[in-house]
Design an enzyme around this catalytic site. Structure first.
Site, mmCIF file in Angstrom:
data_model
loop_
_atom_site.group_PDB
_atom_site.id
_atom_site.type_symbol
_atom_site.label_atom_id
_atom_site.label_comp_id
_atom_site.label_asym_id
_atom_site.label_seq_id
_atom_site.Cartn_x
_atom_site.Cartn_y
_atom_site.Cartn_z
ATOM 1 N N HIS A 1 48.080 -49.910 -26.483
ATOM 2 C CA HIS A 1 48.791 -50.159 -25.230
ATOM 3 C C HIS A 1 49.300 -48.853 -24.632
ATOM 4 C CE1 HIS A 1 48.716 -54.521 -25.981
ATOM 5 N NE2 HIS A 1 48.649 -54.097 -27.236
ATOM 6 N N LYS B 1 56.814 -15.653 -33.753
ATOM 7 C CA LYS B 1 57.845 -15.381 -34.786
ATOM 8 C C LYS B 1 58.507 -14.036 -34.505
ATOM 9 C CE LYS B 1 55.889 -17.541 -38.905
ATOM 10 N NZ LYS B 1 55.265 -17.238 -40.190
ATOM 11 N N GLU C 1 45.934 -25.830 -37.674
ATOM 12 C CA GLU C 1 46.286 -24.494 -38.142
ATOM 13 C C GLU C 1 45.127 -23.862 -38.920
ATOM 14 O OE1 GLU C 1 50.815 -23.287 -38.651
ATOM 15 O OE2 GLU C 1 50.018 -24.055 -40.517
HETATM 16 O O1 PA5 Z 1 50.573 -24.054 -43.640
HETATM 17 C C1 PA5 Z 1 51.294 -23.082 -43.552
HETATM 18 O O2 PA5 Z 1 51.088 -22.055 -44.217
HETATM 19 C C2 PA5 Z 1 52.488 -23.091 -42.634
HETATM 20 O O3 PA5 Z 1 52.564 -24.260 -41.909
HETATM 21 C C3 PA5 Z 1 53.760 -22.939 -43.450
HETATM 22 O O4 PA5 Z 1 53.862 -24.000 -44.346
HETATM 23 C C4 PA5 Z 1 54.989 -22.894 -42.563
HETATM 24 O O5 PA5 Z 1 54.847 -21.895 -41.594
HETATM 25 C C5 PA5 Z 1 56.230 -22.635 -43.386
HETATM 26 O O6 PA5 Z 1 56.073 -21.465 -44.121
HETATM 27 P P1 PA5 Z 1 56.961 -21.162 -45.375
HETATM 28 O O7 PA5 Z 1 56.629 -22.147 -46.432
HETATM 29 O O8 PA5 Z 1 56.601 -19.768 -45.764
HETATM 30 O O9 PA5 Z 1 58.391 -21.265 -44.930
#
Ligand code: PA5
Length: 466
Positions: free
Chosen positions: A319, A432, A290
């Site tokens: 394996h 989203k 990410e």
């Molecule tokens: O690293 C990040 O920002 C994302 O993975 C968020 O943690 C994830 O999308 C969840 O978001 P939120 O904490 O706003 O629910």
């Protein structure tokens, strides 16, 4: 020593010139390292990178321990509702430091609650977990920085009703909301409806938030030594927050991965040889993907860049995946996570009726897993496959805290090398918005139209079996 990086097998002298790195290439990035470090220093000074300083917060341990005590008295089960950065760090550290906790009976757990981290909206999975718990004795940590995450909101709605059906109006006592200090619906609900709440410090993004109440509260509730965790991270900071590339393991590992990526080794495999560290690879997978997988560079140019992180587990995946790593395309760097000393040895006893197994007697499982890791590294190296290892002396709160911190710093620094913003995630937005449209949310009519148009244009191509 908390964490050691062994990069012997990343170099050309070990794996050959085609896949290995030369000293000059590393040296060629020393000036760039200083520049990126200086940018980081300036951003830290401007308060833009607060995750760096989380391990140094003196108040947080006392605050989390106090709240955890209440939770421990109130509940037999604690359920985390959250996803991504709001869940993965907790799962990783819980398994590393309280391995098998939920399988123990209450007295073996010293009366501490079981912990379930539910990071999906699969109704079968969610219901199966609720069915394991008595609502009257179950608490929930609803964790969302934004407060808008559809999965977490939906889980919350189901859980609230489930608890209310059992305890009535007192359901609020079963929920602690962990969210932004000021904004979002969870913060509003905390203020308006009187839920207990904790704040995720402003500027700390989900995947860098495990050392905030996001991770510290659930972990404290199940007896993890959170002071040790933060101490390990704070100790590690002394080694990974300076600009000398060749003595900074976080920066150096980022540089190794970056140079390998430029060579075409675009897959980053993280392979713990430890059941307890298995989910750390899951946590890292999100952090790396990410943070670094981006369409645009920081200068606005289109780059479509980013290494693809993959998890594996030693010895299990010897394996499964290792055949591919050994003989498949030259597109991977394997990083082993190695535990130098296990808590248990488990000696291998003799069994006279099985003479073919006699060579094992006198050794131990601890020795075997370590030998197998060395054997795999040697075989990869002989096949010109770049690999390196991160060693933990033992799996302790301190070493795990240090490892997590080191990998966070490594990732942030890698953002500088790849010239992307490691703190954003614009690529997850579009999906989203379509979810909102499909759920009939007001304000997303444009996306609903796009969905309908696409459906109208594309000829369905579907096959059934049976
Ligand atoms: O690293 C990040 O920002 C994302 O993975 C968020 O943690 C994830 O999308 C969840 O978001 P939120 O904490 O706003 O629910």
């Amino acid at each position: 020593m908390l964490i050691t990086l062994d990069y012997t097998n990343m170099m050309a002298e070990a794996v050959g010139a085609a896949n290995g790195l030369r000293e000059e290439e590393l040296a060629g990035l020393t000036a760039r390292t200083r520049e990126i470090h200086e940018q980081i220093r300036l951003r830290r000074a401007a308060g833009e990178l607060p995750f760096f300083d989380l391990p140094h917060d003196p108040a947080i341990v006392a605050e989390m321990t106090r709240l955890a005590k209440d939770v421990q008295e109130q509940f037999d089960n604690l359920v985390v509702l959250g996803i991504g950065g709001s869940a993965l760090g907790t799962t990783a550290i819980f398994n590393a430091l309280r391995y098998g906790h939920n399988l123990m009976d209450a007295s073996q757990r010293l009366g501490l609650p079981r912990l379930f981290v539910l990071d999906n909206v699969d109704p079968d999975g969610f219901a199966a977990h609720l069915a394991l718990c008595d609502p009257a004795r179950t608490g929930f940590l609803v964790i969302s920085k934004s407060g808008t995450t559809v999965e977490t909101s939906s889980q919350f709605l189901v859980a609230r009703q489930w608890v209310a059906a059992s305890v009535g109006e007192r359901y609020r006592e079963h929920f602690i909301l962990i969210t932004d200090p000021k904004s979002g619906i969870l913060r509003e609900l905390a203020d308006r409806e009187g839920y207990r709440s904790c704040a995720i410090p402003a500027g700390v993004g989900g995947r860098f938030s495990v050392f905030t109440p996001v991770g510290l509260l659930p972990l404290a509730c199940v007896g993890v030594d959170i002071a040790g965790l933060l101490k390990g991270a704070a100790d590690c900071a002394r080694f990974v927050c300076h600009d000398d590339l060749m003595t900074n393991p976080a920066y150096l590992n980022a540089v190794l991965q970056y140079l390998a990526y430029r060579r075409g080794l675009r897959i980053t495999v993280l392979m713990p040889y430890s059941d307890r560290l298995r989910y750390l690879a899951d946590w890292f997978r999100q952090l790396w993907a990410e943070s670094l997988g981006k369409q645009f560079a920081t200068d606005g140019s289109v780059v479509h860049v980013g290494p693809t992180p993959v998890n594996a587990l030693g010895t299990t995946d010897q394996h499964s995946q290792v055949q591919l790593y050994m003989e498949g395309p030259f597109d991977k760097v394997v990083t082993f996570l190695v535990v130098d000393e296990f808590d248990q040895e488990l000696p291998l006893p003799e069994y006279p009726a099985a003479p073919q197994m006699a060579y094992l007697a006198g050794h131990s499982l601890a020795e075997l897993i370590s030998i197998e890791q060395q054997a795999t590294a040697t075989a990869l190296t002989r096949n010109q496959r770049a690999n390196c290892a991160l060693h933990l002396p033992r799996v302790t709160a301190e070493s795990v805290g240090a490892l997590v911190y080191m990998l966070e710093v490594q990732t942030l620094f890698a953002g500088g090398l790849f010239e992307v913003d490691p703190l954003d995630q614009p690529g997850v937005e579009e999906g989203k918005l379509f979810t909102y449209a499909l759920m009939g949310r007001k304000g997303y009519e444009a996306q609903a139209r796009q969905l309908a148009e696409q459906k109208g244009v594309l000829k369905p191509r579907v096959l059934a079996c049976g």
